[in-house]
Design a protein around this motif. Structure first.
Motif, PDB file in Angstrom:
ATOM      1  N   ALA A 108       0.824  -1.210   0.000  1.00  0.00           N
ATOM      2  CA  ALA A 108       0.000   0.000   0.000  1.00  0.00           C
ATOM      3  C   ALA A 108       0.860   1.263   0.000  1.00  0.00           C
ATOM      4  O   ALA A 108       0.412   2.327  -0.433  1.00  0.00           O
ATOM      5  CB  ALA A 108      -0.931   0.007   1.207  1.00  0.00           C
ATOM      6  N   LEU A 109       2.092   1.157   0.494  1.00  0.00           N
ATOM      7  CA  LEU A 109       3.059   2.255   0.455  1.00  0.00           C
ATOM      8  C   LEU A 109       4.344   1.744  -0.183  1.00  0.00           C
ATOM      9  O   LEU A 109       4.803   0.639   0.126  1.00  0.00           O
ATOM     10  CB  LEU A 109       3.354   2.785   1.864  1.00  0.00           C
ATOM     11  N   SER A 110       4.933   2.561  -1.059  1.00  0.00           N
ATOM     12  CA  SER A 110       6.178   2.189  -1.725  1.00  0.00           C
ATOM     13  C   SER A 110       7.370   2.441  -0.799  1.00  0.00           C
ATOM     14  O   SER A 110       7.254   3.102   0.238  1.00  0.00           O
ATOM     15  CB  SER A 110       6.348   3.007  -3.003  1.00  0.00           C
ATOM     16  N   LYS A 111       8.537   1.938  -1.200  1.00  0.00           N
ATOM     17  CA  LYS A 111       9.751   2.162  -0.412  1.00  0.00           C
ATOM     18  C   LYS A 111      10.080   3.649  -0.324  1.00  0.00           C
ATOM     19  O   LYS A 111      10.523   4.134   0.724  1.00  0.00           O
ATOM     20  CB  LYS A 111      10.918   1.379  -1.015  1.00  0.00           C
ATOM     21  N   ASN A 112       9.868   4.385  -1.409  1.00  0.00           N
ATOM     22  CA  ASN A 112      10.127   5.829  -1.380  1.00  0.00           C
ATOM     23  C   ASN A 112       9.176   6.542  -0.432  1.00  0.00           C
ATOM     24  O   ASN A 112       9.577   7.455   0.306  1.00  0.00           O
ATOM     25  CB  ASN A 112       9.999   6.413  -2.786  1.00  0.00           C
ATOM     26  N   GLN A 113       7.903   6.140  -0.454  1.00  0.00           N
ATOM     27  CA  GLN A 113       6.938   6.745   0.466  1.00  0.00           C
ATOM     28  C   GLN A 113       7.302   6.424   1.912  1.00  0.00           C
ATOM     29  O   GLN A 113       7.248   7.303   2.783  1.00  0.00           O
ATOM     30  CB  GLN A 113       5.531   6.238   0.153  1.00  0.00           C
ATOM     31  N   LEU A 114       7.669   5.189   2.172  1.00  0.00           N
ATOM     32  CA  LEU A 114       8.046   4.793   3.523  1.00  0.00           C
ATOM     33  C   LEU A 114       9.253   5.590   4.009  1.00  0.00           C
ATOM     34  O   LEU A 114       9.277   6.054   5.163  1.00  0.00           O
ATOM     35  CB  LEU A 114       8.366   3.299   3.567  1.00  0.00           C
ATOM     36  N   ILE A 169       8.153   9.228   4.735  1.00  0.00           N
ATOM     37  CA  ILE A 169       7.323   9.294   5.944  1.00  0.00           C
ATOM     38  C   ILE A 169       8.193   9.116   7.188  1.00  0.00           C
ATOM     39  O   ILE A 169       8.049   9.859   8.168  1.00  0.00           O
ATOM     40  CB  ILE A 169       6.213   8.225   5.887  1.00  0.00           C
ATOM     41  N   ARG A 170       9.080   8.143   7.160  1.00  0.00           N
ATOM     42  CA  ARG A 170       9.943   7.898   8.319  1.00  0.00           C
ATOM     43  C   ARG A 170      10.813   9.117   8.631  1.00  0.00           C
ATOM     44  O   ARG A 170      10.921   9.537   9.794  1.00  0.00           O
ATOM     45  CB  ARG A 170      10.818   6.672   8.066  1.00  0.00           C
ATOM     46  N   HIS A 171      11.427   9.701   7.603  1.00  0.00           N
ATOM     47  CA  HIS A 171      12.295  10.869   7.808  1.00  0.00           C
ATOM     48  C   HIS A 171      11.511  12.022   8.434  1.00  0.00           C
ATOM     49  O   HIS A 171      11.952  12.625   9.418  1.00  0.00           O
ATOM     50  CB  HIS A 171      12.903  11.301   6.477  1.00  0.00           C
ATOM     51  N   ARG A 172      10.360  12.346   7.873  1.00  0.00           N
ATOM     52  CA  ARG A 172       9.564  13.456   8.380  1.00  0.00           C
ATOM     53  C   ARG A 172       9.059  13.176   9.786  1.00  0.00           C
ATOM     54  O   ARG A 172       9.013  14.058  10.653  1.00  0.00           O
ATOM     55  CB  ARG A 172       8.370  13.689   7.417  1.00  0.00           C
ATOM     56  N   LEU A 173       8.687  11.916  10.045  1.00  0.00           N
ATOM     57  CA  LEU A 173       8.141  11.552  11.344  1.00  0.00           C
ATOM     58  C   LEU A 173       9.188  11.636  12.443  1.00  0.00           C
ATOM     59  O   LEU A 173       8.930  12.189  13.530  1.00  0.00           O
ATOM     60  CB  LEU A 173       7.568  10.133  11.270  1.00  0.00           C
ATOM     61  N   LEU A 174      10.371  11.121  12.199  1.00  0.00           N
ATOM     62  CA  LEU A 174      11.427  11.170  13.208  1.00  0.00           C
ATOM     63  C   LEU A 174      11.864  12.613  13.472  1.00  0.00           C
ATOM     64  O   LEU A 174      12.185  12.979  14.612  1.00  0.00           O
ATOM     65  CB  LEU A 174      12.611  10.317  12.763  1.00  0.00           C
ATOM     66  N   GLN A 209       4.068   5.858  22.388  1.00  0.00           N
ATOM     67  CA  GLN A 209       4.317   7.290  22.215  1.00  0.00           C
ATOM     68  C   GLN A 209       3.646   7.746  20.931  1.00  0.00           C
ATOM     69  O   GLN A 209       3.704   7.060  19.910  1.00  0.00           O
ATOM     70  CB  GLN A 209       5.817   7.565  22.170  1.00  0.00           C
ATOM     71  N   LEU A 210       2.985   8.893  20.977  1.00  0.00           N
ATOM     72  CA  LEU A 210       2.217   9.376  19.838  1.00  0.00           C
ATOM     73  C   LEU A 210       2.805  10.661  19.257  1.00  0.00           C
ATOM     74  O   LEU A 210       3.316  11.509  19.993  1.00  0.00           O
ATOM     75  CB  LEU A 210       0.767   9.659  20.234  1.00  0.00           C
ATOM     76  N   VAL A 211       2.706  10.789  17.955  1.00  0.00           N
ATOM     77  CA  VAL A 211       2.796  12.078  17.275  1.00  0.00           C
ATOM     78  C   VAL A 211       1.418  12.287  16.670  1.00  0.00           C
ATOM     79  O   VAL A 211       0.998  11.538  15.787  1.00  0.00           O
ATOM     80  CB  VAL A 211       3.883  12.100  16.181  1.00  0.00           C
ATOM     81  N   ARG A 212       0.699  13.286  17.168  1.00  0.00           N
ATOM     82  CA  ARG A 212      -0.722  13.429  16.848  1.00  0.00           C
ATOM     83  C   ARG A 212      -0.958  14.424  15.707  1.00  0.00           C
ATOM     84  O   ARG A 212      -0.096  15.188  15.333  1.00  0.00           O
ATOM     85  CB  ARG A 212      -1.477  13.883  18.102  1.00  0.00           C
ATOM     86  N   PHE A 213      -2.173  14.356  15.171  1.00  0.00           N
ATOM     87  CA  PHE A 213      -2.671  15.319  14.187  1.00  0.00           C
ATOM     88  C   PHE A 213      -1.717  15.449  13.002  1.00  0.00           C
ATOM     89  O   PHE A 213      -1.271  16.537  12.629  1.00  0.00           O
ATOM     90  CB  PHE A 213      -2.876  16.687  14.849  1.00  0.00           C
ATOM     91  N   LEU A 214      -1.412  14.298  12.396  1.00  0.00           N
ATOM     92  CA  LEU A 214      -0.417  14.268  11.315  1.00  0.00           C
ATOM     93  C   LEU A 214      -0.837  15.066  10.090  1.00  0.00           C
ATOM     94  O   LEU A 214       0.014  15.408   9.252  1.00  0.00           O
ATOM     95  CB  LEU A 214      -0.143  12.818  10.904  1.00  0.00           C
ATOM     96  N   ILE A 215      -2.114  15.362   9.961  1.00  0.00           N
ATOM     97  CA  ILE A 215      -2.590  16.114   8.801  1.00  0.00           C
ATOM     98  C   ILE A 215      -1.856  17.445   8.675  1.00  0.00           C
ATOM     99  O   ILE A 215      -1.684  17.988   7.574  1.00  0.00           O
ATOM    100  CB  ILE A 215      -4.120  16.332   8.883  1.00  0.00           C
ATOM    101  N   ASN A 216      -1.389  17.987   9.816  1.00  0.00           N
ATOM    102  CA  ASN A 216      -0.691  19.275   9.824  1.00  0.00           C
ATOM    103  C   ASN A 216       0.815  19.148   9.636  1.00  0.00           C
ATOM    104  O   ASN A 216       1.504  20.176   9.536  1.00  0.00           O
ATOM    105  CB  ASN A 216      -0.926  19.996  11.160  1.00  0.00           C
ATOM    106  N   LYS A 217       1.355  17.932   9.606  1.00  0.00           N
ATOM    107  CA  LYS A 217       2.790  17.792   9.846  1.00  0.00           C
ATOM    108  C   LYS A 217       3.600  17.310   8.647  1.00  0.00           C
ATOM    109  O   LYS A 217       4.699  16.784   8.800  1.00  0.00           O
ATOM    110  CB  LYS A 217       2.992  16.891  11.073  1.00  0.00           C
ATOM    111  N   GLY A 218       3.061  17.533   7.463  1.00  0.00           N
ATOM    112  CA  GLY A 218       3.825  17.236   6.261  1.00  0.00           C
ATOM    113  C   GLY A 218       2.971  16.651   5.160  1.00  0.00           C
ATOM    114  O   GLY A 218       2.076  15.845   5.413  1.00  0.00           O
ATOM    115  N   LYS A 219       3.245  17.060   3.918  1.00  0.00           N
ATOM    116  CA  LYS A 219       2.481  16.552   2.775  1.00  0.00           C
ATOM    117  C   LYS A 219       2.667  15.061   2.570  1.00  0.00           C
ATOM    118  O   LYS A 219       1.817  14.402   1.968  1.00  0.00           O
ATOM    119  CB  LYS A 219       2.878  17.322   1.511  1.00  0.00           C
ATOM    120  N   VAL A 220       3.773  14.500   3.076  1.00  0.00           N
ATOM    121  CA  VAL A 220       3.997  13.057   2.910  1.00  0.00           C
ATOM    122  C   VAL A 220       2.921  12.238   3.612  1.00  0.00           C
ATOM    123  O   VAL A 220       2.700  11.070   3.277  1.00  0.00           O
ATOM    124  CB  VAL A 220       5.381  12.635   3.444  1.00  0.00           C
ATOM    125  N   PHE A 221       2.221  12.846   4.574  1.00  0.00           N
ATOM    126  CA  PHE A 221       1.203  12.111   5.313  1.00  0.00           C
ATOM    127  C   PHE A 221      -0.152  12.101   4.599  1.00  0.00           C
ATOM    128  O   PHE A 221      -1.104  11.476   5.083  1.00  0.00           O
ATOM    129  CB  PHE A 221       1.046  12.692   6.717  1.00  0.00           C
TER     130      PHE A 221
END
Length: 304
Positions: free
Chosen positions: A31-37, A40-45, A65-77
């Motif tokens: 459902a997610l490609s290696k590039n997408q993963l 997402i990982r880079h932006r999330l960390l 541990q949560l990072v919440r409201f991802l809609i605000n935290k990067g177009k990759v999400f």
């Protein structure tokens, strides 16, 4: 056991729908490609490090541990919540209209504990055979209305159960394994008509929903589940996209919380999911077809 098999990651949407009906969950692979993963990982960390630095990080009692409201935290999400394969399954569960209820990242750290629950714990149970309401809707709490608290130690099969009004998806940013705390589910529990109990149901038929990174595990709102216990030294990362039927309140207050820069070029489909488009007369004001920031309902008026 419902069948001699359990859901396995698949690209066959019809097969996944059959798994959802029978077991209460299904898995879509690739459902997610290696590039997408990677993105997402880079932006999330990066986001997690900044939130920890500035004191905004949230750690739950079960060790997650949560990072919440991802809609605000990067177009990759945006990619996960607009993935068509996901929406094919969500529509199968909820129908053609629904809302994005919440969107978080989950870090399952070493250790942790299980917390058995469903994602529509707040759904009032049906009336009993005497047409009595067993729990008032406004008196339901997360911990106070587990199955045995309502039905007692001897549970009889309910003749009527609530429908699914929530559908959740866990996106595997890492491989999910039995060792690193993959999501636990009880196959078929969506038809039990009750909530799991953290004491009495510890020996229910809990299985790990395992899959490679890029897989998404989708489960409906009545399915018993929990984060597994991570026995490795490395945090296990997943994203949850929770959807609810349009009649119900979202977990995240998106119309107020989504940042202006996200809304500026948001596609219509995303605006619908966030709750900016009224549904059947609900969620709007004075006939507006789309809620707009800074546009209010009419105030007190007098004729000229």
């Amino acid at each position: 056991m419902i069948e001699n098999r359990l859901p396995a990651p698949t690209t066959d949407i019809d097969h996944a729908k059959d798994d959802m009906d029978a077991f209460g969950y299904c898995l879509l692979k690739d459902a997610l490609s290696k590039n997408q993963l990677s993105a997402i990982r880079h932006r999330l960390l990066e986001q997690l490090a900044a939130e920890e630095q500035q004191g905004f990080s949230l750690k739950l009692p079960d060790g997650k541990q949560l990072v919440r409201f991802l809609i605000n935290k990067g177009k990759v999400f945006l990619d996960p919540i607009l993935y068509e394969g996901l929406h094919s399954i969500v529509k199968h569960v909820l129908g053609k209209s629904y809302l994005l209820s919440s969107y978080h990242a989950h870090f399952a750290h070493t250790g942790g504990t299980t917390n058995f629950h469903t994602d529509q714990f707040w759904m009032p149970p049906p009336t009993n055979e005497q047409r009595e309401t067993t729990v008032k809707p406004g008196s339901i709490t997360r911990e106070g209305n587990r199955g045995h608290n309502i039905h007692g130690d001897t549970l009889k099969q309910n003749k009527s159960i609530s429908p699914a009004v929530v559908c959740n998806a866990m996106w595997m940013i890492d491989d999910f394994t039995t060792v690193n705390g993959a999501t636990l589910v009880v196959p078929g529990s969506h038809l039990s008509g009750r909530e799991p109990d953290n004491v009495h149901d510890v020996d229910a038929n809990w299985v790990s929903a395992v899959g490679e990174a890029g897989t998404v595990c989708i489960f409906e709102g009545r399915t018993w589940h929990s984060t597994g216990v991570n026995a490795t030294e490395t945090p296990r990362i997943g994203l949850t996209t929770n959807f609810c039927a349009p009649q119900f309140r979202q977990q995240d207050n998106s119309p107020f919380g989504v940042r202006p820069e996200v809304l500026e070029d948001a596609p219509d489909r995303l605006m619908e999911l966030l709750g900016f488009v009224p549904w059947q007369g609900y969620g709007g004001y004075e006939g507006v077809s789309r809620v707009t920031r800074g546009q209010y309902a009419l105030g007190e008026m007098k004729p000229n």
